[in-house]
Design a protein around this motif. Structure first.
Motif, PDB file in Angstrom:
ATOM      1  N   SER A  37       0.832  -1.199   0.000  1.00 55.14           N
ATOM      2  CA  SER A  37       0.000   0.000   0.000  1.00 55.14           C
ATOM      3  C   SER A  37       0.869   1.252   0.000  1.00 55.14           C
ATOM      4  O   SER A  37       0.634   2.198  -0.758  1.00 55.14           O
ATOM      5  CB  SER A  37      -0.900   0.004   1.234  1.00 55.14           C
ATOM      6  N   ALA A  38       1.887   1.238   0.828  1.00 52.10           N
ATOM      7  CA  ALA A  38       2.718   2.436   0.970  1.00 52.10           C
ATOM      8  C   ALA A  38       3.545   2.704  -0.289  1.00 52.10           C
ATOM      9  O   ALA A  38       3.609   3.828  -0.779  1.00 52.10           O
ATOM     10  CB  ALA A  38       3.636   2.277   2.184  1.00 52.10           C
ATOM     11  N   GLY A  40       4.180   2.996  -3.910  1.00 48.33           N
ATOM     12  CA  GLY A  40       3.332   3.085  -5.090  1.00 48.33           C
ATOM     13  C   GLY A  40       3.785   4.243  -5.953  1.00 48.33           C
ATOM     14  O   GLY A  40       4.963   4.617  -5.951  1.00 48.33           O
ATOM     15  N   LEU A  41       2.833   4.834  -6.647  1.00 47.65           N
ATOM     16  CA  LEU A  41       3.164   5.966  -7.504  1.00 47.65           C
ATOM     17  C   LEU A  41       3.772   7.102  -6.680  1.00 47.65           C
ATOM     18  O   LEU A  41       4.573   7.879  -7.180  1.00 47.65           O
ATOM     19  CB  LEU A  41       1.901   6.454  -8.202  1.00 47.65           C
ATOM     20  N   GLY A  42       3.368   7.171  -5.405  1.00 47.83           N
ATOM     21  CA  GLY A  42       3.894   8.217  -4.539  1.00 47.83           C
ATOM     22  C   GLY A  42       5.412   8.184  -4.462  1.00 47.83           C
ATOM     23  O   GLY A  42       6.064   9.224  -4.446  1.00 47.83           O
ATOM     24  N   TYR A 124      -5.524   8.692  -9.014  1.00 48.88           N
ATOM     25  CA  TYR A 124      -4.444   7.699  -8.928  1.00 48.88           C
ATOM     26  C   TYR A 124      -4.587   6.697 -10.073  1.00 48.88           C
ATOM     27  O   TYR A 124      -3.617   6.270 -10.684  1.00 48.88           O
ATOM     28  CB  TYR A 124      -4.570   6.976  -7.586  1.00 48.88           C
ATOM     29  N   PHE A 245       0.909  10.905   2.385  1.00 49.65           N
ATOM     30  CA  PHE A 245       0.505  10.209   1.160  1.00 49.65           C
ATOM     31  C   PHE A 245       1.339   8.952   0.943  1.00 49.65           C
ATOM     32  O   PHE A 245       0.824   7.870   0.702  1.00 49.65           O
ATOM     33  CB  PHE A 245       0.671  11.172  -0.025  1.00 49.65           C
ATOM     34  N   THR A 246       2.642   9.098   1.067  1.00 49.76           N
ATOM     35  CA  THR A 246       3.520   7.985   0.715  1.00 49.76           C
ATOM     36  C   THR A 246       3.406   6.841   1.726  1.00 49.76           C
ATOM     37  O   THR A 246       3.577   5.682   1.373  1.00 49.76           O
ATOM     38  CB  THR A 246       4.979   8.457   0.557  1.00 49.76           C
ATOM     39  N   SER A 248       0.639   6.108   3.190  1.00 48.82           N
ATOM     40  CA  SER A 248      -0.790   5.739   3.192  1.00 48.82           C
ATOM     41  C   SER A 248      -1.457   6.078   4.520  1.00 48.82           C
ATOM     42  O   SER A 248      -2.232   5.297   5.056  1.00 48.82           O
ATOM     43  CB  SER A 248      -0.987   4.243   2.926  1.00 48.82           C
ATOM     44  N   MET A 251      -6.013   8.305   6.373  1.00 51.92           N
ATOM     45  CA  MET A 251      -7.289   7.979   5.755  1.00 51.92           C
ATOM     46  C   MET A 251      -7.787   6.585   6.104  1.00 51.92           C
ATOM     47  O   MET A 251      -8.695   6.077   5.473  1.00 51.92           O
ATOM     48  CB  MET A 251      -7.188   8.117   4.259  1.00 51.92           C
TER      49      MET A 251
HETATM   50  N1  PHE Z   1       1.067   5.336  -0.497  1.00 48.38           N
HETATM   51  C1  PHE Z   1       0.663   5.229  -1.869  1.00 48.38           C
HETATM   52  C2  PHE Z   1       1.767   5.747  -2.751  1.00 48.38           C
HETATM   53  O1  PHE Z   1       2.754   6.248  -2.263  1.00 48.38           O
HETATM   54  C3  PHE Z   1      -0.602   5.975  -2.161  1.00 48.38           C
HETATM   55  C4  PHE Z   1      -1.653   5.744  -1.168  1.00 48.38           C
HETATM   56  C5  PHE Z   1      -2.078   6.779  -0.395  1.00 48.38           C
HETATM   57  C6  PHE Z   1      -2.193   4.494  -0.995  1.00 48.38           C
HETATM   58  C7  PHE Z   1      -3.023   6.587   0.564  1.00 48.38           C
HETATM   59  C8  PHE Z   1      -3.138   4.282  -0.029  1.00 48.38           C
HETATM   60  C9  PHE Z   1      -3.537   5.310   0.749  1.00 48.38           C
HETATM   61  O2  PHE Z   1       1.671   5.664  -3.944  1.00 48.38           O
END
Ligand code: PHE
Length: 469
Positions: A37-38, A40-42, A124, A245-246, A248, A251
């Motif tokens: 989850s963490a 990712g595109l971030g 996303y 964000f990165t 996760s 939320m």
């Molecule tokens: N953490 C993910 C990323 O870095 C994006 C993400 C944000 C996923 C929040 C889940 C919740 O790409």
């Protein structure tokens, strides 16, 4: 209340459905899913381009600081809420609040989070679609030996074509819904076990290539030599928002995943491990990308297209570039995919639990709505590129729908969600419950508790207020 009676209370409070809930098959499975989850595109798409836009070293330092003093403590708090509540984030929050005789309105904290994850997923998925489309571009050999101009033109060609973007966005969203509809553990656990290590190895390989460009030193000093004169207050807000964000956070995603976590697993150690891996991937991505940027005289502040305009250049020049390029974008898709799944999961889990919908229906419903909203982001890249819905406010001048969604979620909703989590856990939950749940030895508990109570909320609040004023 002792641990066992409080667990019993939790079980009785959540009758029925909770009996059907399983647990991760191992600690490693949780670590991999949370890392999935963490990471990712971030990490690979966003971190390099915002670092480029915000001047490099000083920004990176602030970001690392935010991960350490804000991100890690909040990740521990979120995983703990999830595990203790044992339900979807909104209901876990409600249960914990009721157990400590607090207002059940606290559950709306997780509600804000679910809204944020819905908004994030909408755009996303559009970016995930870019990655899917680049798998084909790389595999077809179109990139080999091309100049920066041609590669830039391929990218602008994609962004300028709403029809193509829609197809890729739809495909990406469908993939996400597919896994979520099937329930998350069987497929997801197995997939991340292979994919995350593969992504790491490939990134290392790319860093190795980047070292041969002759501009590695320049890139390293861009990333790691802080020049505070180039640091704006907006950049500090962006760094803070990106830390959420990165990882996760903010939320309820980590709450949702924590709800499947076994009682005997150390929350502190696993959170630390996940955060370190996430940060490692981001820094590796930076070290792979910036040497190519400098070697080809590209602009570090090029914005969201940065990796799509730089890495293809490298793939075009290296031996077996089409192969590595294809592999890289496949893995980028997987990284984005495991994150997207985690963005959809909390909403679907809540619809099931609260509205009694079955998993398939709730996945289809939530996923389609999100897909629909994604179209607004697609159009902001072309037809609506001059349309700034909140342009009358100075802070939002020139921001398209896509920019706004990104800005509002990462820089406002997530830090706000995180702030509330810190306040809830640090100031409202019973300290004894936290000690039981975290079972940290020596000074560690006190350190975490102090940081979560004082440092985290104050840091978030200061950055907020500064930017508002
Ligand atoms: N953490 C993910 C990323 O870095 C994006 C993400 C944000 C996923 C929040 C889940 C919740 O790409």
């Amino acid at each position: 209340m002792t641990q066992s009676t409080s667990n019993a209370a939790a079980t009785s409070a959540v009758s029925g459905a909770s009996a059907k809930r399983g647990f991760w098959s191992s600690r490693m499975a949780f670590v991999l899913a949370a890392t999935g989850s963490a990471v990712g595109l971030g990490n690979i798409w966003k971190f390099p381009y915002i670092t480029g836009e915000n001047g490099g070293g000083a920004f990176v330092l602030v970001y690392l600081l935010c991960i350490a003093v804000v991100g890690i403590p909040i990740m521990m708090a979120e995983v703990m809420i999830g595990r203790r509540g044992g339900r979807s984030p909104i209901n876990s929050m409600r249960i914990l609040a009721e157990r400590d005789r607090l207002s059940s309105r606290w559950k709306w904290l997780a509600g804000v989070g679910v809204l944020a994850s819905f908004l994030i997923l909408s755009f996303y998925s559009v970016i995930g679609g870019w990655a899917v489309s680049y798998v084909g571009t790389a595999a077809s050999g179109q990139l080999s030996g091309q100049s920066a101009e041609v590669i830039g033109a391929i990218f602008s060609g994609l962004l300028g074509d709403p029809g193509k973007l829609l197809i890729w966005h739809s495909l990406f969203m469908a993939l996400t819904m597919l896994v979520v509809a099937r329930g998350l553990r069987g497929g997801l656990e197995r997939a991340v076990t292979i994919l995350m290590p593969a992504l790491f190895v490939l990134l290392l390989l790319l860093v190795g290539y980047a070292m041969t460009t002759g501009h590695f030193g320049q890139a390293a000093s861009f990333l790691f030599r802080p020049d505070f004169s180039s640091l704006t207050t907006e950049a500090v807000l962006v760094a803070l928002g990106h830390a959420f964000f990165t990882l996760s956070l903010g939320m309820g995603v980590m709450m949702a995943y924590g709800s499947y976590l076994n009682k005997n697993v150390s929350i502190a150690k696993t959170s630390l491990l996940v955060s370190l891996m996430d940060t490692g991937v981001a820094l590796l991505a930076g070290l792979a990308i910036f040497p190519i940027v400098f070697a080809n005289g590209l602009e570090p502040g090029a914005g969201p297209g940065l990796i799509f305009q730089t890495l293809p250049l490298a793939f075009g020049q290296m031996p077996l570039g089409s192969l590595f390029g294809t592999l890289f974008f496949v893995l980028l898709v997987f990284a984005a995919w495991t994150s997207a799944i985690s963005l959809l999961e909390p909403l679907v889990e809540w619809l099931e639990e609260q509205k009694g919908m079955n998993r398939l229906v709730s996945t289809l419903g939530a996923g389609s709505l999100c897909w629909l909203l994604g179209i607004a982001s697609i159009l902001s890249l072309n037809e609506w590129s001059g349309f700034a819905p909140l342009g009358m406010f100075a802070a939002f001048e020139g921001k398209t729908v896509f920019d706004l969604l990104d800005y509002l979620t990462a820089n406002i909703l997530l830090p706000l969600g995180g702030l509330l989590v810190a306040v809830f856990v640090g100031w409202f939950m019973a300290r004894q419950a936290l000690e039981n749940e975290l079972s940290l030895r020596g000074p560690w508990f006190g350190l975490w508790y102090g940081v979560l109570r004082y440092v985290t909320p104050v840091a978030v609040a200061i950055v907020f207020i500064y930017n508002l004023v």
